[in-house]
Design a protein around this motif. Structure first.
Motif, short mmCIF file in Angstrom:
data_model
loop_
_atom_site.label_atom_id
_atom_site.label_comp_id
_atom_site.label_asym_id
_atom_site.label_seq_id
_atom_site.Cartn_x
_atom_site.Cartn_y
_atom_site.Cartn_z
N CYS A 27 0.83 -1.20 0.00
CA CYS A 27 0.00 0.00 0.00
C CYS A 27 0.87 1.25 0.00
CB CYS A 27 -0.94 -0.02 1.20
SG CYS A 27 -2.13 -1.39 1.13
N VAL A 28 1.98 1.24 0.72
CA VAL A 28 2.91 2.37 0.67
C VAL A 28 3.59 2.41 -0.70
CG1 VAL A 28 4.92 3.46 1.72
CG2 VAL A 28 3.23 2.31 3.17
N ARG A 29 3.80 1.25 -1.30
CA ARG A 29 4.35 1.21 -2.67
C ARG A 29 3.45 1.97 -3.64
NH1 ARG A 29 3.98 -1.45 -7.47
NH2 ARG A 29 5.89 -2.20 -8.46
N LEU A 30 2.14 1.79 -3.51
CA LEU A 30 1.20 2.56 -4.32
C LEU A 30 1.37 4.05 -4.10
CD1 LEU A 30 -2.18 0.59 -3.99
CD2 LEU A 30 -0.87 0.96 -6.10
N ALA A 31 1.56 4.42 -2.82
CA ALA A 31 1.75 5.83 -2.49
C ALA A 31 3.05 6.35 -3.07
CB ALA A 31 1.71 6.02 -0.98
N VAL A 32 4.12 5.56 -3.03
CA VAL A 32 5.41 5.98 -3.59
C VAL A 32 5.26 6.26 -5.08
CG1 VAL A 32 7.75 5.22 -4.16
CG2 VAL A 32 6.84 4.82 -1.87
N GLU A 33 4.54 5.40 -5.79
CA GLU A 33 4.31 5.62 -7.22
C GLU A 33 3.56 6.93 -7.45
OE1 GLU A 33 2.56 3.29 -11.14
OE2 GLU A 33 2.20 2.46 -9.13
N ARG A 34 2.56 7.17 -6.61
CA ARG A 34 1.78 8.41 -6.71
C ARG A 34 2.65 9.64 -6.42
NH1 ARG A 34 -1.27 10.53 -2.43
NH2 ARG A 34 -1.36 8.47 -1.44
N PHE A 35 3.48 9.56 -5.38
CA PHE A 35 4.36 10.67 -5.04
C PHE A 35 5.34 10.96 -6.19
CE2 PHE A 35 4.05 9.02 -0.40
CZ PHE A 35 2.79 9.57 -0.28
N ALA A 36 5.91 9.89 -6.74
CA ALA A 36 6.87 10.07 -7.84
C ALA A 36 6.21 10.77 -9.02
CB ALA A 36 7.43 8.71 -8.26
N ASP A 37 4.98 10.37 -9.33
CA ASP A 37 4.26 11.00 -10.43
C ASP A 37 4.02 12.48 -10.16
OD1 ASP A 37 2.61 10.79 -12.96
OD2 ASP A 37 1.04 11.39 -11.56
N GLU A 38 3.63 12.79 -8.94
CA GLU A 38 3.37 14.19 -8.57
C GLU A 38 4.65 15.03 -8.61
OE1 GLU A 38 1.64 13.67 -4.75
OE2 GLU A 38 -0.34 13.10 -5.52
N LEU A 39 5.79 14.40 -8.30
CA LEU A 39 7.07 15.10 -8.27
C LEU A 39 7.78 15.12 -9.62
CD1 LEU A 39 8.32 13.66 -4.86
CD2 LEU A 39 7.81 16.07 -5.31
N GLY A 40 7.21 14.41 -10.60
CA GLY A 40 7.83 14.35 -11.91
C GLY A 40 9.05 13.44 -11.96
N ILE A 41 9.11 12.48 -11.05
CA ILE A 41 10.23 11.52 -11.02
C ILE A 41 9.80 10.25 -11.75
CG2 ILE A 41 11.76 10.16 -9.55
CD1 ILE A 41 11.19 12.22 -7.31
N PRO A 42 10.51 9.82 -12.78
CA PRO A 42 10.14 8.59 -13.48
C PRO A 42 10.11 7.39 -12.53
CG PRO A 42 11.76 9.82 -14.75
CD PRO A 42 11.67 10.49 -13.41
N PHE A 43 9.01 6.63 -12.58
CA PHE A 43 8.83 5.45 -11.74
C PHE A 43 8.75 4.25 -12.68
CE2 PHE A 43 6.37 2.36 -9.30
CZ PHE A 43 6.88 2.47 -8.02
N ILE A 44 9.82 3.47 -12.69
CA ILE A 44 9.97 2.42 -13.69
C ILE A 44 9.83 1.05 -13.05
CG2 ILE A 44 11.52 1.41 -15.41
CD1 ILE A 44 12.81 4.25 -15.60
#
Length: 292
Positions: free
Chosen positions: A208-225
């Motif tokens: 569930c925190v992994r989902l949040a990390v993906e969301r945070f990365a998207d909001e920050l403009g950090i590529p999440f691969i």
């Protein structure tokens, strides 16, 4: 173990000392059940909907009929907070097993699931989140359905214990050199400004925190691969971090005795940590470089 006195079990709230199950309980005898651990900050659940979604997915995967609809069960968990007058940081452990019946590998007919939940105080590991942790790597010997949050955790326990005996915090697991996750957390590495992690397949628990990390990365403009990668990629990373409900976002500074970069928390890890704190409404562990 210190837990709050009122627990939810067998369809009602009761004092923890009155909680008991019959001898032949399928969770005890077969690990025939699933569980969730949900973080609580100042008396409020964090990522509650994500955890409940995963609970129902896990129940469906093992063909366990749950006697509560989503809305009613969320209400029950909220009532558990109220009855214990919980206002501090902690976590809830909730477990659902197929129930109690004479021991047989085949699912019993007309059986009532055993459901219980209890609250436990849990302080934030702020120092670890600031300064990072060492880890080891180990072969991933778990079954092929790790996306189910089942009670069958013996391989995870063995890996975590081995890490402890080697003076480390966690064990990064791999299948023939391909990294999956840690014994009790998801793991990520940063290279050239991009976050890499294993795809959300059956090989890992969909945190569930992994989902949040993906969301945070998207909001920050950090590529999440999301792609498979090797242990060597981890050791050659600019940054490495893990995520879990109890350890939030924690930097990994050493892998198998090899120091990651300069041995300190990196800038992208700090950005994700700060985004987590803002999202959860808690005190930031650190601030992004531009704010320091």
């Amino acid at each position: 173990m210190t837990v709050y006195p009122i627990v939810f079990a067998q369809g009602s709230f009761m004092h923890k000392d009155k909680l008991n199950y019959p001898f032949e309980e399928r969770g005890l005898q077969f690990g025939d059940g699933v569980y969730e651990v949900i973080r609580i900050y100042q008396g409020k659940y964090y990522l509650l909907n994500e955890h409940i979604d995963r609970l129902y997915r896990s129940l469906s995967e093992i063909k366990l009929s749950f006697p509560y609809d989503r809305k009613d069960f969320i209400h029950t968990l909220e009532e558990l907070l109220k009855k214990n007058e919980m206002k501090t940081d902690g976590k809830v452990y909730l477990q659902v097993t197929r129930g109690s019946a004479p021991r047989d590998h085949v699912f019993p007919d007309n059986i009532t699931p055993n459901v219980y939940a209890y609250l436990e105080p849990a302080k934030r590991n702020v120092e670890l989140m600031k300064h990072g942790v060492p880890v080891i790597t180990m072969p991933d010997i778990r079954w092929s359905h790790c996306h189910i949050k089942s009670l069958n955790l013996l391989p995870n326990l063995m890996a975590k214990q081995e890490a402890k005996e080697q003076g480390c915090f966690e064990a990064i697991l791999h299948k023939d050199g391909t990294v999956t996750e840690c014994s009790a957390s998801n793991v990520y590495f940063v290279k050239n400004g991009k976050i890499y992690t294993h795809p959300a397949t059956n090989a890992i628990l969909h945190g569930c925190v992994r989902l949040a990390v993906e969301r945070f990365a998207d909001e920050l403009g950090i590529p999440f691969i999301e792609e498979a990668y090797l242990v060597g990629d981890i050791k050659d990373a600019d940054e490495v971090f893990l995520s879990s409900s109890t350890n939030e976002i924690t930097p990994i500074i050493n892998v198998d005795g090899h120091t990651i970069h300069d041995g300190s928390s990196g800038p992208i890890t700090k950005q994700i940590q700060h985004a987590y704190a803002v999202d959860a409404g808690i005190e930031p562990v650190s601030r992004p470089m531009q704010e320091q």
